[in-house]
Design an enzyme around this catalytic site. Structure first.
Site, PDB file in Angstrom:
ATOM      1  N   GLU A  74       0.818  -1.201   0.000  1.00  0.00           N
ATOM      2  CA  GLU A  74       0.000   0.000   0.000  1.00  0.00           C
ATOM      3  C   GLU A  74       0.857   1.258   0.000  1.00  0.00           C
ATOM      4  OE1 GLU A  74      -3.411   2.541   0.378  1.00  0.00           O
ATOM      5  OE2 GLU A  74      -2.912   0.632  -0.566  1.00  0.00           O
ATOM      6  N   HIS A  77       2.747   1.856  -3.292  1.00  0.00           N
ATOM      7  CA  HIS A  77       1.797   2.412  -4.252  1.00  0.00           C
ATOM      8  C   HIS A  77       1.612   3.911  -4.019  1.00  0.00           C
ATOM      9  CE1 HIS A  77      -2.617   2.780  -5.675  1.00  0.00           C
ATOM     10  NE2 HIS A  77      -1.816   2.973  -6.692  1.00  0.00           N
ATOM     11  N   HIS A 138     -11.637   5.047  -8.809  1.00  0.00           N
ATOM     12  CA  HIS A 138     -10.211   5.293  -8.616  1.00  0.00           C
ATOM     13  C   HIS A 138      -9.392   4.589  -9.694  1.00  0.00           C
ATOM     14  CE1 HIS A 138      -6.623   6.450  -6.566  1.00  0.00           C
ATOM     15  NE2 HIS A 138      -6.303   5.219  -6.172  1.00  0.00           N
ATOM     16  N   HIS A 253     -18.239  -9.166 -18.240  1.00  0.00           N
ATOM     17  CA  HIS A 253     -16.878  -8.778 -18.626  1.00  0.00           C
ATOM     18  C   HIS A 253     -16.371  -9.668 -19.759  1.00  0.00           C
ATOM     19  CE1 HIS A 253     -13.036  -6.899 -18.277  1.00  0.00           C
ATOM     20  NE2 HIS A 253     -12.423  -7.980 -17.840  1.00  0.00           N
ATOM     21  N   HIS A 314      -2.242  -8.211 -16.962  1.00  0.00           N
ATOM     22  CA  HIS A 314      -3.539  -7.970 -17.610  1.00  0.00           C
ATOM     23  C   HIS A 314      -3.978  -6.518 -17.404  1.00  0.00           C
ATOM     24  CE1 HIS A 314      -7.293  -9.058 -19.449  1.00  0.00           C
ATOM     25  NE2 HIS A 314      -8.011  -8.814 -18.361  1.00  0.00           N
TER      26      HIS A 314
END
Length: 355
Positions: A74, A77, A138, A253, A314
């Protein structure tokens, strides 16, 4: 100056891709709440370590004991996102200082404003305990930031005379509408991917080409799966939707991926046949390669049950597909169109005949 800003803008694009990949990594290792506060971690500038600091952190947040292994993804990031923000603000300041030069001004200022909003969504992601609506927005904000930075890079490279464009012509003006249609489908598919990730629906189907042994699984709850007004909590880590809702998201999806593959495949074949001397060859091939790779990664995600490396790739390749489409549209837009050329040629002939 345009050349220097183009280099910094390119760096910002690279950083944005890194931030997107780090965000995916953080989410996939279930570290989205590795730090229960924002922008620090348990009130520290870094992940608390050592018995004393951990004891202080646990006293501050007794409901969320320190997990160093989840705190670091976290914070890494956040550090990367903060660095990106500084570069973006630097580009905006440089644009203001050199506003009298023929350089983009409004775009870097808009990106700077958007990065502030994106930071707010990062905060809400934590404070609202991974509420899926905020998480999805986000994620989309990250792709939007990257797209805007890439567009700024293209404009700066053009201003600096770095970008070389062919003087050839494209076959038809109508192609632009099809290109924008393809871009819209890619954006919608990314949005579906964001919703899938935010609701932990990637593992809802573990077989291919069917889902849970059925082509159209029984009991799929689309209303529940796509209820954007859902109220869940107090903690959404791991997801709170029913299995039927997650399956509905996952299947949607998948269908979106098939539509994008078919649409872009036909569009690229058409562009390739009409390319002439337009110089779009590399751009077309790039989109085709990224599309094929991204589709393969999506299949591998299901076959191998969402391995970390493939899942992060991906996400990164989704950004790659978006950028390759923007690049193709940009280069297409810089070329003269054959309709104009034909009309001009016809007018010239008419004048010669009537003279």
């Amino acid at each position: 100056m345009a050349r220097k800003l183009a280099a910094w803008s390119t760096l910002a694009c690279a950083l944005a891709v890194v931030v997107i990949m780090l965000g995916a990594w953080t989410r996939l290792v279930h570290a989205g709440l590795g730090c229960p506060d924002w922008p620090g971690c348990y009130g520290f500038l870094t992940v608390p370590q050592g018995e004393t600091n951990i004891a202080i952190a646990n006293a501050r947040f007794p409901d969320t004991p320190v997990d160093v292994a989840k705190g670091w993804p976290e914070m890494i990031h956040r550090y990367a996102a903060g660095t990106l923000g500084l570069v973006v603000f630097g580009l905006a300041i440089a644009a203001i200082r050199h506003r009298r030069e023929p350089l983009p001004l409004r775009l870097p200022l808009f990106i700077a404003g958007f990065i502030v909003l994106q930071g707010a969504f990062g905060m809400w992601t934590v404070t609202l305990k991974l509420w899926p609506q905020v998480v999805a927005l986000h994620l989309l904000g990250g792709f939007t930031t990257l797209s805007l930075l890439f567009l700024l890079t293209l404009r700066l490279r053009k201003s600096a005379g770095i970008q070389s464009l062919s003087a050839g012509r494209v076959a038809a003006n109508l192609t632009k509408l099809w290109l924008y249609g393809g871009l819209l489908l890619v954006v919608l598919q990314i949005a579906l991917g964001a919703w899938t990730a935010a609701n932990y629906a990637a593992v809802a189907c573990t077989d291919l080409p069917t889902c849970q042994g059925q082509w159209w699984p029984d009991g799929m709850d689309f209303q529940h799966g796509f209820d954007i007004a859902q109220q869940v909590g107090p903690n959404y880590l791991g997801g709170q939707l029913t299995d039927d809702g997650r399956v509905a998201i996952h299947v949607t999806h998948r269908l979106g991926a098939m539509i994008v593959l078919l649409y872009l495949g036909l569009l690229l074949v058409r562009l390739w046949r009409q390319r002439g001397s337009s110089g779009l060859d590399r751009s077309i091939v790039l989109v085709a390669c990224v599309l094929a790779f991204q589709f393969s990664l999506g299949l591998a995600n299901v076959w191998f049950h969402i391995p970390l490396g493939i899942a992060v790739a991906h996400n990164a390749m989704g950004a790659g597909l978006l950028l390759s489409m923007i690049n193709l549209i940009w280069r297409h837009s810089q070329l003269p169109h054959s309709k104009t050329a034909t009309a001009s040629h016809t007018t010239t002939i008419t004048r010669e005949v009537t003279a």
